[in-house]
Design an enzyme around this catalytic site. Structure first.
Site, PDB file in Angstrom:
ATOM      1  N   HIS A 154       9.860  19.904  13.903  1.00  0.00           N
ATOM      2  CA  HIS A 154      10.092  20.819  15.031  1.00  0.00           C
ATOM      3  C   HIS A 154      11.308  20.380  15.850  1.00  0.00           C
ATOM      4  CE1 HIS A 154       6.835  23.711  14.988  1.00  0.00           C
ATOM      5  NE2 HIS A 154       5.907  22.772  14.902  1.00  0.00           N
TER       6      HIS A 154
ATOM      7  N   GLN B 117       8.408  23.443  20.889  1.00  0.00           N
ATOM      8  CA  GLN B 117       7.461  24.565  20.881  1.00  0.00           C
ATOM      9  C   GLN B 117       7.168  25.108  22.272  1.00  0.00           C
ATOM     10  OE1 GLN B 117       4.663  22.140  18.248  1.00  0.00           O
ATOM     11  NE2 GLN B 117       4.144  24.220  17.647  1.00  0.00           N
TER      12      GLN B 117
ATOM     13  N   GLY C  74      -1.245  18.648  17.246  1.00  0.00           N
ATOM     14  CA  GLY C  74       0.089  18.142  17.532  1.00  0.00           C
ATOM     15  C   GLY C  74       0.938  19.198  18.215  1.00  0.00           C
TER      16      GLY C  74
ATOM     17  N   HIS D 291       5.392  16.767  10.486  1.00  0.00           N
ATOM     18  CA  HIS D 291       5.420  18.184  10.896  1.00  0.00           C
ATOM     19  C   HIS D 291       6.059  18.314  12.287  1.00  0.00           C
ATOM     20  CE1 HIS D 291       3.287  22.270  11.333  1.00  0.00           C
ATOM     21  NE2 HIS D 291       3.709  22.003  12.557  1.00  0.00           N
ATOM     22  N   GLU D 292       5.609  17.468  13.226  1.00  0.00           N
ATOM     23  CA  GLU D 292       6.133  17.568  14.600  1.00  0.00           C
ATOM     24  C   GLU D 292       7.591  17.122  14.669  1.00  0.00           C
ATOM     25  OE1 GLU D 292       4.399  19.275  16.496  1.00  0.00           O
ATOM     26  OE2 GLU D 292       2.546  19.128  15.357  1.00  0.00           O
TER      27      GLU D 292
ATOM     28  N   CYS E  89       0.137  25.736  12.326  1.00  0.00           N
ATOM     29  CA  CYS E  89       1.050  25.416  13.422  1.00  0.00           C
ATOM     30  C   CYS E  89       0.732  26.319  14.602  1.00  0.00           C
ATOM     31  CB  CYS E  89       2.487  25.643  12.958  1.00  0.00           C
ATOM     32  SG  CYS E  89       3.729  25.307  14.225  1.00  0.00           S
ATOM     33  N   LEU E  90       0.711  25.742  15.804  1.00  0.00           N
ATOM     34  CA  LEU E  90       0.426  26.550  16.999  1.00  0.00           C
ATOM     35  C   LEU E  90       1.496  27.625  17.210  1.00  0.00           C
ATOM     36  CD1 LEU E  90      -0.748  23.774  19.497  1.00  0.00           C
ATOM     37  CD2 LEU E  90      -2.163  25.460  18.297  1.00  0.00           C
TER      38      LEU E  90
HETATM   39 ZN    ZN Z   1       3.964  23.077  14.343  1.00  0.00          ZN
END
Ligand code: ZN
Length: 167
Positions: free
Chosen positions: A137, A51, A46, A133-134, A91-92
């Site tokens: 963000h 991000q 995701g 989660h996204e 998480c990226l």
């Molecule tokens: Zn993330």
């Protein structure tokens, strides 16, 4: 398509609140396509526009094993949540960190797709967790915010050290 640079915690730009997309036009579709490429390349399941330093309410997700079921959510809204589930998240934007977070296990979400078409869908387990989660963000919130202050400050110290060594 182009690969985008992913911001890393504790970059303050990850705290920006994303704005609604007023119209799904070519610029937004290009952002979606670039985000998908960046997400698949990372690889991740995701990615939120926050991000990649774009303050728009755009999310890309693919939780399929074959990585061939892209899900695009523009201006997502949670309509309902139910149950709870604790899973290990990563998480990226926080590379190398995984920890348990508790979230709703079933959700109903409304959003616009890549071509601006409105849709609603239900999701559970991993997909439900990933959407929540996204969506966090987009509010400038990270999964490490759910961890204890002590854990978070350790993660921050380690991340800053790694960034110093990389530069
Ligand atoms: Zn993330």
């Amino acid at each position: 398509m182009a690969k985008l640079e992913i911001l890393h915690f504790p970059d303050p730009r990850l705290r920006n609140r994303a704005l609604p997309v007023a119209q799904v036009d070519d610029t937004v579709r290009k952002l979606v396509d670039d985000m998908l490429e960046t997400m698949y390349d990372a690889p991740g399941i995701g990615l939120a526009a926050t991000q990649v330093n774009v303050a728009l309410r755009v999310i890309t997700i693919d939780v399929s094993d074959a990585r061939d079921e892209p899900l695009v959510l523009i201006n997502p809204e949670l309509l309902a949540t139910d149950g709870d589930i604790e899973t290990e998240e990563g998480c990226l934007s926080v590379p190398g960190v995984y920890d348990n977070v508790r979230r709703a296990s079933r959700i109903r979400v409304r959003a616009l797709g890549r071509n601006g078409e409105p849709f609603e869908r239900e999701a559970e387990d991993l997909l439900a967790v990933c959407i929540q989660h996204e969506m966090d963000h987009l509010e400038g919130k990270l999964f490490v915010d759910y961890l204890s202050q002590l854990k978070r400050s350790r993660i921050q110290k380690r991340a800053l050290k790694a960034q110093r060594q990389a530069s």
